[in-house]
Design a protein around this motif. Structure first.
Motif, PDB file in Angstrom:
ATOM      1  N   ALA A  49     -17.661 -32.094  31.831  1.00  0.00           N
ATOM      2  CA  ALA A  49     -17.689 -33.138  30.801  1.00  0.00           C
ATOM      3  C   ALA A  49     -17.142 -34.432  31.392  1.00  0.00           C
ATOM      4  N   GLY A  50     -17.484 -35.535  30.749  1.00  0.00           N
ATOM      5  CA  GLY A  50     -16.924 -36.841  31.087  1.00  0.00           C
ATOM      6  C   GLY A  50     -16.420 -37.507  29.828  1.00  0.00           C
ATOM      7  N   LEU A  51     -15.217 -38.035  29.879  1.00  0.00           N
ATOM      8  CA  LEU A  51     -14.644 -38.766  28.754  1.00  0.00           C
ATOM      9  C   LEU A  51     -14.634 -40.245  29.125  1.00  0.00           C
ATOM     10  N   ILE A  52     -15.467 -41.023  28.437  1.00  0.00           N
ATOM     11  CA  ILE A  52     -15.736 -42.400  28.830  1.00  0.00           C
ATOM     12  C   ILE A  52     -15.256 -43.356  27.742  1.00  0.00           C
ATOM     13  N   GLY A  53     -14.466 -44.335  28.113  1.00  0.00           N
ATOM     14  CA  GLY A  53     -14.049 -45.365  27.170  1.00  0.00           C
ATOM     15  C   GLY A  53     -15.112 -46.430  27.036  1.00  0.00           C
ATOM     16  N   ALA A  54     -15.531 -46.723  25.798  1.00  0.00           N
ATOM     17  CA  ALA A  54     -16.597 -47.706  25.583  1.00  0.00           C
ATOM     18  C   ALA A  54     -16.522 -48.272  24.171  1.00  0.00           C
ATOM     19  N   LEU A  55     -16.938 -49.518  24.018  1.00  0.00           N
ATOM     20  CA  LEU A  55     -17.161 -50.064  22.683  1.00  0.00           C
ATOM     21  C   LEU A  55     -18.514 -49.589  22.195  1.00  0.00           C
ATOM     22  N   ARG A  56     -18.625 -49.365  20.913  1.00  0.00           N
ATOM     23  CA  ARG A  56     -19.899 -48.972  20.343  1.00  0.00           C
ATOM     24  C   ARG A  56     -20.047 -49.602  18.975  1.00  0.00           C
ATOM     25  N   MET A  57     -21.246 -49.605  18.474  1.00  0.00           N
ATOM     26  CA  MET A  57     -21.517 -50.131  17.140  1.00  0.00           C
ATOM     27  C   MET A  57     -21.927 -48.985  16.232  1.00  0.00           C
ATOM     28  N   ASP A  58     -21.280 -48.901  15.061  1.00  0.00           N
ATOM     29  CA  ASP A  58     -21.606 -47.806  14.156  1.00  0.00           C
ATOM     30  C   ASP A  58     -22.815 -48.155  13.291  1.00  0.00           C
ATOM     31  N   GLU A  59     -23.131 -47.253  12.356  1.00  0.00           N
ATOM     32  CA  GLU A  59     -24.328 -47.434  11.525  1.00  0.00           C
ATOM     33  C   GLU A  59     -24.233 -48.642  10.611  1.00  0.00           C
ATOM     34  N   GLN A  60     -23.025 -49.093  10.309  1.00  0.00           N
ATOM     35  CA  GLN A  60     -22.831 -50.258   9.444  1.00  0.00           C
ATOM     36  C   GLN A  60     -22.750 -51.565  10.232  1.00  0.00           C
ATOM     37  N   GLY A  61     -22.989 -51.498  11.530  1.00  0.00           N
ATOM     38  CA  GLY A  61     -22.966 -52.707  12.355  1.00  0.00           C
ATOM     39  C   GLY A  61     -21.558 -53.148  12.731  1.00  0.00           C
ATOM     40  N   ARG A  62     -20.562 -52.274  12.631  1.00  0.00           N
ATOM     41  CA  ARG A  62     -19.183 -52.614  12.991  1.00  0.00           C
ATOM     42  C   ARG A  62     -18.867 -52.038  14.366  1.00  0.00           C
ATOM     43  N   TYR A  63     -18.178 -52.837  15.169  1.00  0.00           N
ATOM     44  CA  TYR A  63     -17.780 -52.363  16.485  1.00  0.00           C
ATOM     45  C   TYR A  63     -16.578 -51.432  16.370  1.00  0.00           C
ATOM     46  N   ARG A  64     -16.556 -50.436  17.240  1.00  0.00           N
ATOM     47  CA  ARG A  64     -15.456 -49.488  17.300  1.00  0.00           C
ATOM     48  C   ARG A  64     -15.051 -49.281  18.766  1.00  0.00           C
ATOM     49  N   ASN A  65     -13.763 -49.108  18.965  1.00  0.00           N
ATOM     50  CA  ASN A  65     -13.231 -48.783  20.281  1.00  0.00           C
ATOM     51  C   ASN A  65     -13.234 -47.262  20.390  1.00  0.00           C
ATOM     52  N   SER A  66     -14.046 -46.725  21.280  1.00  0.00           N
ATOM     53  CA  SER A  66     -14.343 -45.295  21.226  1.00  0.00           C
ATOM     54  C   SER A  66     -14.178 -44.609  22.570  1.00  0.00           C
ATOM     55  N   MET A  67     -14.103 -43.288  22.486  1.00  0.00           N
ATOM     56  CA  MET A  67     -14.183 -42.405  23.649  1.00  0.00           C
ATOM     57  C   MET A  67     -15.417 -41.535  23.457  1.00  0.00           C
ATOM     58  N   LEU A  68     -16.364 -41.641  24.395  1.00  0.00           N
ATOM     59  CA  LEU A  68     -17.572 -40.841  24.329  1.00  0.00           C
ATOM     60  C   LEU A  68     -17.401 -39.613  25.209  1.00  0.00           C
ATOM     61  N   ALA A  69     -17.650 -38.451  24.659  1.00  0.00           N
ATOM     62  CA  ALA A  69     -17.585 -37.202  25.419  1.00  0.00           C
ATOM     63  C   ALA A  69     -19.008 -36.835  25.842  1.00  0.00           C
ATOM     64  N   LEU A  70     -19.268 -36.896  27.161  1.00  0.00           N
ATOM     65  CA  LEU A  70     -20.600 -36.646  27.686  1.00  0.00           C
ATOM     66  C   LEU A  70     -20.713 -35.217  28.186  1.00  0.00           C
ATOM     67  N   ALA A  71     -21.818 -34.568  27.828  1.00  0.00           N
ATOM     68  CA  ALA A  71     -22.136 -33.235  28.334  1.00  0.00           C
ATOM     69  C   ALA A  71     -22.729 -33.360  29.732  1.00  0.00           C
ATOM     70  N   PRO A  72     -22.867 -32.248  30.475  1.00  0.00           N
ATOM     71  CA  PRO A  72     -23.413 -32.330  31.841  1.00  0.00           C
ATOM     72  C   PRO A  72     -24.789 -32.975  31.931  1.00  0.00           C
ATOM     73  N   ASP A  73     -25.607 -32.916  30.877  1.00  0.00           N
ATOM     74  CA  ASP A  73     -26.925 -33.547  30.915  1.00  0.00           C
ATOM     75  C   ASP A  73     -26.896 -35.000  30.461  1.00  0.00           C
ATOM     76  N   GLY A  74     -25.712 -35.538  30.140  1.00  0.00           N
ATOM     77  CA  GLY A  74     -25.598 -36.934  29.739  1.00  0.00           C
ATOM     78  C   GLY A  74     -25.646 -37.144  28.237  1.00  0.00           C
ATOM     79  N   ALA A  75     -25.887 -36.092  27.473  1.00  0.00           N
ATOM     80  CA  ALA A  75     -25.896 -36.234  26.015  1.00  0.00           C
ATOM     81  C   ALA A  75     -24.483 -36.507  25.503  1.00  0.00           C
TER      82      ALA A  75
END
Length: 524
Positions: A315-341
């Motif tokens: 797995a990879g734990l990646i720090g990134a900004l993202r935009m949610d469904e309401q168009g608001r930015y969030r400071n997030s940690m994305l957990a990536l599976a081995p295939d990149g999902a």
């Protein structure tokens, strides 16, 4: 008093000059003991607190200096403004301590009230608990390892109570011209020495005897890209920064595979179900790792490339900004599976006031677009092939007792941060001390990836396993030990220091009232 508060800040990381607390708190305690005016006590406490926080938070100005051409007028406000807001948290305990009579009981009441007011800072704005005095004990090395062990029972706030109580009592006893009797002075000094010895003995016994329980944690690969904040703010060189993290990830996973003696997965089997042939491997990128933050959310190809370069990681734990469904930015940690999902997402819950969100009562537009949206709070991520992990983004790790899901205890903690905002100052060192204390409080190993440093891994005793200093571009891999059994503080949290403070304060006040009743009865 202003100077005494500033002097007391020398006890904070990274200086850790603890003897200064005897002088500063001794003189403050003597002032409280010799006044009958609550206004004078409040002014003394307020000035002390202003000096303490203005000095201890001087490094906040670095964040403004990054965009000085735009916000030059705001340079004095971060440290001085925060100090002005926090000064009442010392003024109020100083004034209320006069509810107890002069002497030991007033000083005891002040220590209890100081700690209670310190705990209340969790609720200011979204919380601002920087510079709790308990962090002074997180001295680098074995000395600090021993001194901070009681945090496993009473938390950082319990350490704060002990420090304020000992410093105030012993400091007053050391001063000449106090109203204390020689016998009382000797009892205080002797008792203080005994208390310190007991503290050290208990800490040493726990440090050298407590043992991990259960299966060991994953091999954590920590990538420190060392990207100047100006490059990220101006979105400079995103491609090169991305490549830098890819190279670091590749090298780090190779280190982890060598530790695990496991060969990387052949490209032809990259999409197959991974076999559990050894300890799981996870790599961490810091908070908002690089300027191209939209790329991670919107491009499955970019995420797949990351995991290809991290071939062999579970797995990879990646720090990134993202935009949610309401168009608001969030400071997030994305957990990536081995295939990149994207297997899971954690959104930062504790946002930095004036940095990530703007308090509604501020009339000037300081934070672009009013800031970000906050997540729901502490969570435990259950990722395929990994032990359950508690994610923490940036300064969420400074909140004692509020870093894990109490109903779903993780087996390790992952903290990603970007301290580049604050330069090579005391700020990143104070932040690191909080990371170490959370490990002790929860009994959990913690892996920390910081953009420009200081990245580190601690075991559940708060003992340093590996670190990367400030302004270094490097990667390292560390096998995380198993967690310790749940500590007393992990089970009951802030209820412990809260109860101790309330009991101490009520005892001082109740004794005062019963003494008054006995005196009145004798007069009759």
């Amino acid at each position: 008093m202003l100077g005494l508060g500033a002097l007391a800040a020398l006890a904070l990381p990274p200086v850790h000059f603890l003897p200064v607390l005897l002088l500063s708190f001794g003189l403050l305690g003597q002032t409280l003991n010799t006044t009958t005016s609550w206004k004078r006590a409040a002014w003394a406490g307020g000035l002390f607190g202003f000096g303490f926080y203005a000095t201890g938070l001087y490094w906040l100005i670095h964040a403004v200096l990054i965009r000085a051409e735009e916000f030059w007028w705001f340079v004095p406000f971060p440290s001085l403004g925060c100090a002005l807001i926090l000064a009442p948290t010392v003024a109020a305990p100083a004034a209320l301590s006069l509810l107890a009579p002069p002497g030991l009981r007033r000083l005891g009441a002040f220590a209890a009230l100081w700690t209670l007011a310190d705990m209340s800072r969790t609720f200011l704005f979204s919380g601002f608990t920087w510079n709790a005095l308990g962090s002074c004990l997180a001295i680098p090395g074995v000395v600090g390892d021993i001194l901070i062990q009681p945090a496993a029972w009473v938390g950082e706030d319990g350490l704060t109570l002990g420090l304020v109580l000992l410093s105030t009592l012993a400091g007053v006893a050391c001063l000449r011209g106090t109203a204390l009797r020689p016998r009382t002075r000797a009892i205080i000094l002797g008792g203080s020495v005994c208390a310190v010895l007991v503290w050290c003995i208990l800490g040493a016994v726990r440090f050298y005897t407590v043992t991990p329980a259960g299966e060991p944690g994953p091999i954590a690969v920590i990538a420190q890209g060392n990207v100047p904040e100006t490059e990220k703010v101006d979105r400079l060189n995103p491609r090169e920064i991305f490549r830098r993290y890819l190279r670091l990830t590749r090298d780090g996973v190779q280190q982890a595979l060598a530790l695990d003696h496991r060969p990387p997965t052949p490209p032809s089997l990259a999409d197959a179900e991974p076999e559990n042939t050894g300890r799981p491997i996870v790599f961490l990128w810091p908070e908002t790792s690089f300027p191209g933050y939209d790329l991670l959310q919107d491009s499955p190809q970019a995420r797949a490339v990351i995991m290809q370069w991290g071939n062999g990681a579970d797995a990879g734990l990646i720090g990134a900004l993202r935009m949610d469904e309401q168009g608001r930015y969030r400071n997030s940690m994305l957990a990536l599976a081995p295939d990149g999902a994207i297997e899971d997402i954690y959104d930062k819950a504790r946002l930095v006031p004036f940095g990530e969100y703007q308090p509604p009562f501020i009339p000037l537009q300081i934070v672009p677009q009013g800031g970000m949206a906050a997540g729901p709070g502490p969570r435990t991520l259950h990722l395929r092939g990994l032990p359950p992990v508690g994610p923490l983004i940036c300064y969420e790790v400074i909140f004692s007792g509020d870093v894990t899901d109490r109903h779903d205890r993780p087996r390790w903690l992952a903290n990603i941060t970007n301290d580049a905002w604050f330069g090579n100052s005391a700020g990143p060192r104070q932040h690191l001390a909080s990371v170490r204390l959370r490990a002790v409080e929860e009994g959990l190993p913690i892996a920390r990836a910081a953009n420009t440093g200081i990245s580190a891994v601690y075991d559940g005793r708060g003992h340093l396993l590996h670190s990367l200093g400030w302004d270094q571009t490097a990667v390292f891999a560390v096998p995380l030990p198993a967690p310790l059994p749940a500590t007393l503080f992990a089970l009951y949290g802030q209820n412990i220091p809260l109860s101790v403070c309330v009991i101490l304060f009520v005892t001082c006040i109740s004794y005062t009232r019963s003494q008054k009743k006995r005196s009145a009865a004798q007069r009759l």
